[in-house]
Design a protein around this motif. Sequence first.
Motif, PDB file in Angstrom:
ATOM      1  N   ASN A  86      15.332  13.953  39.300  1.00 29.73           N
ATOM      2  CA  ASN A  86      14.251  14.692  38.647  1.00 29.73           C
ATOM      3  C   ASN A  86      14.758  15.154  37.276  1.00 29.73           C
ATOM      4  O   ASN A  86      15.925  14.938  36.927  1.00 29.73           O
ATOM      5  N   GLU A  87      13.913  15.778  36.501  1.00 29.89           N
ATOM      6  CA  GLU A  87      14.280  16.171  35.133  1.00 29.89           C
ATOM      7  C   GLU A  87      15.485  17.124  35.099  1.00 29.89           C
ATOM      8  O   GLU A  87      16.353  16.992  34.237  1.00 29.89           O
ATOM      9  N   ASN A  88      15.547  18.080  36.020  1.00 32.80           N
ATOM     10  CA  ASN A  88      16.693  19.001  36.059  1.00 32.80           C
ATOM     11  C   ASN A  88      17.986  18.253  36.345  1.00 32.80           C
ATOM     12  O   ASN A  88      19.016  18.518  35.717  1.00 32.80           O
ATOM     13  N   MET A  89      17.932  17.343  37.286  1.00 35.92           N
ATOM     14  CA  MET A  89      19.124  16.583  37.655  1.00 35.92           C
ATOM     15  C   MET A  89      19.589  15.706  36.487  1.00 35.92           C
ATOM     16  O   MET A  89      20.783  15.641  36.175  1.00 35.92           O
ATOM     17  N   LYS A  90      18.649  15.065  35.833  1.00 36.09           N
ATOM     18  CA  LYS A  90      18.993  14.225  34.677  1.00 36.09           C
ATOM     19  C   LYS A  90      19.651  15.066  33.593  1.00 36.09           C
ATOM     20  O   LYS A  90      20.656  14.667  33.000  1.00 36.09           O
ATOM     21  N   ARG A 145      22.060   4.805  30.406  1.00 33.98           N
ATOM     22  CA  ARG A 145      21.347   4.627  31.673  1.00 33.98           C
ATOM     23  C   ARG A 145      20.453   5.823  31.967  1.00 33.98           C
ATOM     24  O   ARG A 145      19.367   5.670  32.540  1.00 33.98           O
ATOM     25  N   LEU A 146      20.892   7.011  31.555  1.00 33.88           N
ATOM     26  CA  LEU A 146      20.042   8.199  31.710  1.00 33.88           C
ATOM     27  C   LEU A 146      18.750   8.021  30.918  1.00 33.88           C
ATOM     28  O   LEU A 146      17.664   8.368  31.390  1.00 33.88           O
ATOM     29  N   LEU A 147      18.872   7.468  29.724  1.00 35.53           N
ATOM     30  CA  LEU A 147      17.696   7.264  28.871  1.00 35.53           C
ATOM     31  C   LEU A 147      16.755   6.190  29.422  1.00 35.53           C
ATOM     32  O   LEU A 147      15.535   6.332  29.357  1.00 35.53           O
ATOM     33  N   ASP A 148      17.338   5.117  29.967  1.00 35.34           N
ATOM     34  CA  ASP A 148      16.465   4.031  30.444  1.00 35.34           C
ATOM     35  C   ASP A 148      16.028   4.198  31.905  1.00 35.34           C
ATOM     36  O   ASP A 148      15.287   3.372  32.433  1.00 35.34           O
ATOM     37  N   GLY A 149      16.494   5.275  32.557  1.00 35.15           N
ATOM     38  CA  GLY A 149      16.036   5.566  33.912  1.00 35.15           C
ATOM     39  C   GLY A 149      16.824   4.909  35.028  1.00 35.15           C
ATOM     40  O   GLY A 149      16.480   5.046  36.201  1.00 35.15           O
ATOM     41  N   SER A 150      17.906   4.194  34.689  1.00 35.47           N
ATOM     42  CA  SER A 150      18.677   3.517  35.739  1.00 35.47           C
ATOM     43  C   SER A 150      19.885   4.336  36.206  1.00 35.47           C
ATOM     44  O   SER A 150      20.564   3.938  37.156  1.00 35.47           O
ATOM     45  N   TYR A 151      20.137   5.477  35.566  1.00 34.43           N
ATOM     46  CA  TYR A 151      21.279   6.306  35.946  1.00 34.43           C
ATOM     47  C   TYR A 151      21.105   6.834  37.379  1.00 34.43           C
ATOM     48  O   TYR A 151      20.027   7.260  37.769  1.00 34.43           O
ATOM     49  N   GLY A 152      22.200   6.791  38.126  1.00 32.51           N
ATOM     50  CA  GLY A 152      22.182   7.330  39.479  1.00 32.51           C
ATOM     51  C   GLY A 152      21.803   6.317  40.546  1.00 32.51           C
ATOM     52  O   GLY A 152      21.801   6.630  41.727  1.00 32.51           O
ATOM     53  N   GLU A 199      24.031  -0.362  40.825  1.00 32.09           N
ATOM     54  CA  GLU A 199      23.742  -1.605  40.107  1.00 32.09           C
ATOM     55  C   GLU A 199      23.618  -2.788  41.049  1.00 32.09           C
ATOM     56  O   GLU A 199      22.955  -3.765  40.738  1.00 32.09           O
ATOM     57  N   GLU A 200      24.262  -2.705  42.205  1.00 25.65           N
ATOM     58  CA  GLU A 200      24.259  -3.823  43.153  1.00 25.65           C
ATOM     59  C   GLU A 200      23.049  -3.791  44.087  1.00 25.65           C
ATOM     60  O   GLU A 200      22.404  -4.811  44.306  1.00 25.65           O
ATOM     61  N   THR A 201      22.754  -2.611  44.623  1.00 23.33           N
ATOM     62  CA  THR A 201      21.701  -2.514  45.643  1.00 23.33           C
ATOM     63  C   THR A 201      20.413  -1.875  45.143  1.00 23.33           C
ATOM     64  O   THR A 201      19.366  -2.010  45.766  1.00 23.33           O
ATOM     65  N   GLY A 202      20.495  -1.130  44.048  1.00 24.45           N
ATOM     66  CA  GLY A 202      19.334  -0.413  43.542  1.00 24.45           C
ATOM     67  C   GLY A 202      19.067   0.900  44.269  1.00 24.45           C
ATOM     68  O   GLY A 202      18.151   1.637  43.924  1.00 24.45           O
ATOM     69  N   GLU A 203      19.877   1.194  45.276  1.00 24.19           N
ATOM     70  CA  GLU A 203      19.730   2.435  46.050  1.00 24.19           C
ATOM     71  C   GLU A 203      20.334   3.608  45.268  1.00 24.19           C
ATOM     72  O   GLU A 203      21.251   3.426  44.470  1.00 24.19           O
ATOM     73  N   PRO A 204      19.855   4.826  45.521  1.00 31.13           N
ATOM     74  CA  PRO A 204      20.446   5.995  44.861  1.00 31.13           C
ATOM     75  C   PRO A 204      21.918   6.185  45.235  1.00 31.13           C
ATOM     76  O   PRO A 204      22.308   5.964  46.381  1.00 31.13           O
ATOM     77  N   ILE A 205      22.704   6.548  44.254  1.00 37.77           N
ATOM     78  CA  ILE A 205      24.104   6.914  44.473  1.00 37.77           C
ATOM     79  C   ILE A 205      24.088   8.382  44.890  1.00 37.77           C
ATOM     80  O   ILE A 205      23.340   9.174  44.321  1.00 37.77           O
TER      81      ILE A 205
END
Length: 138
Positions: free
Chosen positions: A19-23, A91-98, A101-107
């Motif tokens: 969410n925005e706070n986490m980012k 990655r934070l800017l493009d929305g892929s952070y967290g 890269e391999e599974t697409g699941e949240p870290i």
Amino acid sequence: MTVTLPQDYRPSEDEPFMNENMKEYFRQKLLSWRSELLRESDETLAHLQEGGLQEPDIADRASAETDRALELRTRDRERKLIAKIDAALERLLDGSYGYCEETGEPITIRRLEARAIATLSIEAQERHERMERTHRED
């Protein structure tokens, strides 16, 4: 849109992921880490410019040279780390952070807290390391 975090904010598994706070929390964490590395790099540069190796004793000169080589090697590692921090900020800017890269699941939050530049989940990282070991032994 600027997000102002509460002073004692810590991401938790109970809130919506990234969410925005986490980012904002991880953005600040990454920027702070990057700033600290750059400050240390500046200190090293200033230290190296202070003077050459003027030690009269050969053992002292060798020791000083070893210290300098170690310091430069450390700074080189940190330079590479800064590049990884910059990539994480992108990655934070493009929305892929967290996201893995391999599974697409949240870290997991715990993993991101420990290694804010992580690009793989723990499971994916373990698979990756197992594959490296197996191929290295061949």
